[in-house]
Design a protein around this motif. Structure first.
Motif, PDB file in Angstrom:
ATOM      1  N   GLU A  64      15.626 -21.652  60.890  1.00 28.63           N
ATOM      2  CA  GLU A  64      16.171 -22.727  61.679  1.00 28.63           C
ATOM      3  C   GLU A  64      15.452 -22.906  62.949  1.00 28.63           C
ATOM      4  OE1 GLU A  64      20.559 -23.881  61.813  1.00 28.63           O
ATOM      5  OE2 GLU A  64      20.879 -21.600  61.091  1.00 28.63           O
ATOM      6  N   GLN A  65      14.847 -21.845  63.401  1.00 32.75           N
ATOM      7  CA  GLN A  65      14.203 -22.133  64.679  1.00 32.75           C
ATOM      8  C   GLN A  65      12.769 -22.553  64.361  1.00 32.75           C
ATOM      9  OE1 GLN A  65      13.017 -18.821  67.186  1.00 32.75           O
ATOM     10  NE2 GLN A  65      13.301 -19.852  69.001  1.00 32.75           N
ATOM     11  N   ALA A  66      11.883 -22.206  63.317  1.00 30.48           N
ATOM     12  CA  ALA A  66      10.737 -22.365  62.868  1.00 30.48           C
ATOM     13  C   ALA A  66      10.676 -23.969  62.521  1.00 30.48           C
ATOM     14  CB  ALA A  66      10.376 -21.394  61.605  1.00 30.48           C
ATOM     15  N   ILE A  67      11.629 -24.317  61.770  1.00 29.09           N
ATOM     16  CA  ILE A  67      11.556 -25.681  61.394  1.00 29.09           C
ATOM     17  C   ILE A  67      11.442 -26.820  62.190  1.00 29.09           C
ATOM     18  CG2 ILE A  67      12.143 -25.011  59.066  1.00 29.09           C
ATOM     19  CD1 ILE A  67      14.979 -26.118  59.745  1.00 29.09           C
ATOM     20  N   VAL A  68      11.818 -26.498  63.334  1.00 26.87           N
ATOM     21  CA  VAL A  68      11.829 -27.488  64.679  1.00 26.87           C
ATOM     22  C   VAL A  68      11.263 -26.994  65.727  1.00 26.87           C
ATOM     23  CG1 VAL A  68      14.012 -28.418  64.333  1.00 26.87           C
ATOM     24  CG2 VAL A  68      13.917 -26.120  65.521  1.00 26.87           C
ATOM     25  N   THR A  69       9.948 -26.198  65.477  1.00 23.06           N
ATOM     26  CA  THR A  69       9.038 -25.584  66.587  1.00 23.06           C
ATOM     27  C   THR A  69       7.592 -26.090  65.892  1.00 23.06           C
ATOM     28  OG1 THR A  69      10.679 -23.723  66.892  1.00 23.06           O
ATOM     29  CG2 THR A  69       8.178 -23.617  67.620  1.00 23.06           C
ATOM     30  N   PRO A  70       6.808 -26.459  66.816  1.00 25.14           N
ATOM     31  CA  PRO A  70       5.622 -27.098  66.644  1.00 25.14           C
ATOM     32  C   PRO A  70       4.460 -25.762  66.221  1.00 25.14           C
ATOM     33  CG  PRO A  70       6.391 -27.960  68.756  1.00 25.14           C
ATOM     34  CD  PRO A  70       7.125 -26.942  68.310  1.00 25.14           C
ATOM     35  N   ASP A  71       4.878 -24.532  66.518  1.00 29.03           N
ATOM     36  CA  ASP A  71       3.929 -23.475  66.180  1.00 29.03           C
ATOM     37  C   ASP A  71       3.827 -23.173  65.041  1.00 29.03           C
ATOM     38  OD1 ASP A  71       2.100 -21.484  67.270  1.00 29.03           O
ATOM     39  OD2 ASP A  71       3.656 -19.994  66.640  1.00 29.03           O
ATOM     40  N   ALA A  72       2.583 -23.226  64.364  1.00 31.36           N
ATOM     41  CA  ALA A  72       2.279 -23.139  62.916  1.00 31.36           C
ATOM     42  C   ALA A  72       2.603 -21.530  62.698  1.00 31.36           C
ATOM     43  CB  ALA A  72       0.610 -23.548  62.431  1.00 31.36           C
ATOM     44  N   ASN A  73       2.164 -20.609  63.580  1.00 30.02           N
ATOM     45  CA  ASN A  73       2.157 -19.214  63.380  1.00 30.02           C
ATOM     46  C   ASN A  73       3.850 -18.702  63.206  1.00 30.02           C
ATOM     47  OD1 ASN A  73      -0.486 -18.873  63.550  1.00 30.02           O
ATOM     48  ND2 ASN A  73      -0.549 -17.914  65.520  1.00 30.02           N
ATOM     49  N   GLN A  74       4.577 -19.594  63.708  1.00 28.75           N
ATOM     50  CA  GLN A  74       5.871 -18.988  63.570  1.00 28.75           C
ATOM     51  C   GLN A  74       6.186 -19.503  62.298  1.00 28.75           C
ATOM     52  OE1 GLN A  74       8.675 -20.179  67.090  1.00 28.75           O
ATOM     53  NE2 GLN A  74      10.357 -19.609  65.914  1.00 28.75           N
ATOM     54  N   MET A  75       5.912 -20.485  61.700  1.00 21.04           N
ATOM     55  CA  MET A  75       6.101 -21.042  60.344  1.00 21.04           C
ATOM     56  C   MET A  75       5.744 -20.276  59.357  1.00 21.04           C
ATOM     57  SD  MET A  75       7.840 -23.396  58.510  1.00 21.04           S
ATOM     58  CE  MET A  75       7.971 -24.552  59.742  1.00 21.04           C
ATOM     59  N   ARG A  76       4.552 -19.533  59.712  1.00 22.47           N
ATOM     60  CA  ARG A  76       3.840 -18.701  58.594  1.00 22.47           C
ATOM     61  C   ARG A  76       4.439 -17.249  58.687  1.00 22.47           C
ATOM     62  NH1 ARG A  76      -2.451 -18.788  60.303  1.00 22.47           N
ATOM     63  NH2 ARG A  76      -3.001 -18.111  58.208  1.00 22.47           N
ATOM     64  N   SER A  77       4.978 -16.716  59.787  1.00 20.98           N
ATOM     65  CA  SER A  77       5.970 -15.683  59.883  1.00 20.98           C
ATOM     66  C   SER A  77       6.961 -15.756  59.100  1.00 20.98           C
ATOM     67  CB  SER A  77       6.370 -15.464  61.388  1.00 20.98           C
ATOM     68  OG  SER A  77       5.047 -15.074  62.051  1.00 20.98           O
ATOM     69  N   VAL A  78       8.096 -16.979  59.120  1.00 18.15           N
ATOM     70  CA  VAL A  78       9.165 -16.799  58.417  1.00 18.15           C
ATOM     71  C   VAL A  78       8.828 -17.246  56.816  1.00 18.15           C
ATOM     72  CG1 VAL A  78      10.344 -17.655  60.501  1.00 18.15           C
ATOM     73  CG2 VAL A  78       9.338 -19.217  58.837  1.00 18.15           C
ATOM     74  N   LEU A  79       7.736 -17.752  56.490  1.00 15.07           N
ATOM     75  CA  LEU A  79       7.464 -17.871  55.182  1.00 15.07           C
ATOM     76  C   LEU A  79       7.111 -16.659  54.566  1.00 15.07           C
ATOM     77  CD1 LEU A  79       6.946 -20.308  52.931  1.00 15.07           C
ATOM     78  CD2 LEU A  79       4.568 -20.434  53.619  1.00 15.07           C
ATOM     79  N   GLY A  80       6.332 -15.771  55.244  1.00 15.46           N
ATOM     80  CA  GLY A  80       6.048 -14.453  54.504  1.00 15.46           C
ATOM     81  C   GLY A  80       7.215 -13.606  54.447  1.00 15.46           C
ATOM     82  N   GLN A  81       8.087 -13.878  55.656  1.00 12.21           N
ATOM     83  CA  GLN A  81       9.259 -12.900  55.615  1.00 12.21           C
ATOM     84  C   GLN A  81      10.191 -13.106  54.809  1.00 12.21           C
ATOM     85  OE1 GLN A  81      10.770 -13.267  59.740  1.00 12.21           O
ATOM     86  NE2 GLN A  81       8.828 -12.277  60.485  1.00 12.21           N
ATOM     87  N   LEU A  82      10.167 -14.595  54.407  1.00 14.50           N
ATOM     88  CA  LEU A  82      11.383 -15.055  53.097  1.00 14.50           C
ATOM     89  C   LEU A  82      10.906 -14.444  51.990  1.00 14.50           C
ATOM     90  CD1 LEU A  82      13.458 -16.961  52.097  1.00 14.50           C
ATOM     91  CD2 LEU A  82      11.601 -18.872  51.960  1.00 14.50           C
TER      92      LEU A  82
END
Length: 504
Positions: A64-82
């Motif tokens: 939920e936090q990553a989808i509204v955050t501009p940072d690409a690394n945070q999106m990559r983190s949750v994608l791998g963790q998923l």
């Protein structure tokens, strides 16, 4: 294969709101191979299931936090963790029953047709099926996150990731190149943002073109990121399933909600403590009083060379400045008190201005509208001061208080717009605020029709208040808890030349 698995842990600071949800990333910090390893057949169902449920709760909060955050690394983190988490859940489910889909869709009371499922109680089957169904819901997020990651690549540099264990970079000179490891715990580097650190600009002069420290420089516009509806719908469905599973565990209230934890930490960082209103309850019973936490001005500013979702509520929106009550004209002034360095100051817009003095250790409850406890020169100045009625003169007056120059008050002291912060001192403030039309604030030339509309304004919305405040606590971060009180409301000041203010 490269594993994308790292948490993003931002530093806890005033300047940027700390990402408390990411504190829970440490639960994923163990080796991903270990989390997918086969577990012994005599494992405790409730122990493993509760661990997976908590992991899923934490992961959804991070998504939920990553989808509204501009940072690409945070999106990559949750994608791998998923990816890792859904495989862990599948592994656990398959050890209980070889056909989880059939078991959960049939909803039969008898489980003898499903291998290993006869070992489960009815509550365990409900937990099992809630985990299975929520896991299937979360799998729907993978293509959404992939799409969002590609969009994040438009904002910041997305580097190729080395292996989790690290990999050596080829080097034509060095025989042994250094090992590079993934750096998803750091913010991705934004594109084309090299913001100059030129300090806070002086207040603009309305009606005149403002000079800038760097000619023709325009600060970068921050991205506006809204959460996709399909992602929010999927997350809400998975949350509902997990809530149903939690009540089936023998130990109640054993799960933590990271979003509640985040909210508590956010209040701890920016708001007063819950017990402070109780400590000063007797004072707060008095009319026109309040309690507020004064933050450093950096708390309201975005750090340079960083990306920020401009749709996300800012600190001033989450913890607004105190309202000082409505004026007869319907205007609501506020106490926009901040710390600039080691000095208290009021942050205003337009032609708003104020001035204050440190009265020393004078009890706040001893101050009254006639200011009998204040020295006569200061008392007479604060009570008898008359603001100018012309727009340009108002702005000249504001600069006098900001700089301390050209003051002809017949006083033996300079009256400034700010004062050095001292604990257990009382400060007297005269605050003038104006609600100017946008056409005036923009500083552009007005058309005849716009001037006519200004002439039709019967009374400008404004306020002129005498306020006192007293810092009663100082925290290690430099912020103060203050008590404030409105002592007197003067007649609403007017500006007589608004209809000609836009002429240039």
């Amino acid at each position: 294969m490269k594993y994308i698995f790292f948490s993003l842990l931002l530093p806890f600071s005033f300047v940027s709101v700390p990402s408390k949800l990411q504190i829970l990333d440490s639960k994923f910090a163990s080796s991903p191979n270990q989390s997918l390893a086969a577990e012994p057949t005599n494992e405790s169902f409730y122990t493993t299931a509760s661990h997976l449920v908590q992991q899923q709760i934490d992961l959804m909060a991070r998504i939920e936090q990553a989808i509204v955050t501009p940072d690409a690394n945070q999106m990559r983190s949750v994608l791998g963790q998923l990816t890792l988490h859904t495989k862990s859940v599948d592994s656990f489910l398959n050890r209980q029953s070889k056909s989880p889909k059939s078991l959960c869709i049939s909803r039969v009371d008898s489980t003898q047709n499903f291998p290993l499922a006869e070992q489960l109680t009815r509550s365990q089957i409900k937990i099992y099926c809630s985990l299975y169904t929520s896991n299937q819901e979360l799998l729907k997020l993978s293509p959404i996150l992939d799409r969002l990651l590609s969009r994040r690549g438009e904002l910041a540099l997305v580097r190729s990731l080395p292996l989790v264990s690290g990999e050596r970079q080829s080097d034509p000179v060095l025989a042994i190149a250094p090992i590079e490891r993934p750096q998803l715990d750091k913010l991705a580097t934004p594109f084309a943002i090299q913001e100059p650190n030129v300090g806070s600009p002086p207040p603009p002069i309305i009606g005149r073109p403002a000079k800038t420290a760097i000619a023709d420089y325009v600060s970068p516009r921050q991205p506006a990121i809204a959460a996709p509806k399909e992602a929010l719908t999927t997350l809400a469905s998975a949350k509902k399933l997990l809530t149903a599973a939690q009540v089936e565990f023998p130990l109640q209230n054993q799960f933590t909600n990271p979003q509640e934890t985040s909210a508590v930490l956010d209040r701890f960082t920016y708001d007063i403590d819950p017990q402070e209103p109780q400590t000063y309850a007797n004072f707060l019973k008095l009319p026109h009083t309040g309690i507020f936490r004064v933050l450093p001005d950096l708390a309201y500013q975005r750090p340079l060379n960083t990306l920020q979702n401009r749709l996300a509520p800012s600190v001033s929106e989450r913890y607004p400045f105190p309202s000082l009550g409505d004026t007869p004209g319907g205007f609501t002034p506020s106490l926009a008190l901040q710390l600039v360095g080691d000095r208290f100051g009021l942050g205003y817009q337009g032609v708003d201005y104020s001035f204050m003095v440190d009265l020393g250790d004078v009890p706040l409850n001893k101050l009254e509208p006639k200011l009998k406890a204040v020295a006569q020169p200061t008392r007479e100045f604060f009570l008898n001061y008359q603001p100018p009625k012309q727009l340009n003169e108002l702005q000249v007056e504001r600069r006098r208080f900001l700089t301390g120059k050209d003051q002809n008050w017949n006083l033996n002291q300079v009256i400034l717009a700010d004062a050095k912060a001292e604990l257990n001192h009382t400060y007297l403030v005269r605050s003038l605020q104006f609600q100017l039309p946008n056409m005036i604030l923009n500083g552009r030339s007005l058309s005849p029709q716009e001037r006519q509309s200004l002439r039709q304004i019967q009374q400008l919305r404004s306020s002129d208040l005498l306020i006192a405040f007293r810092p009663v606590r100082r925290r290690s971060d430099g912020s103060y808890t203050i008590l404030w009180r409105v002592l007197l409301q003067f007649p609403e000041p007017q500006i007589k030349d608004l209809e000609t203010a836009g002429n240039s």
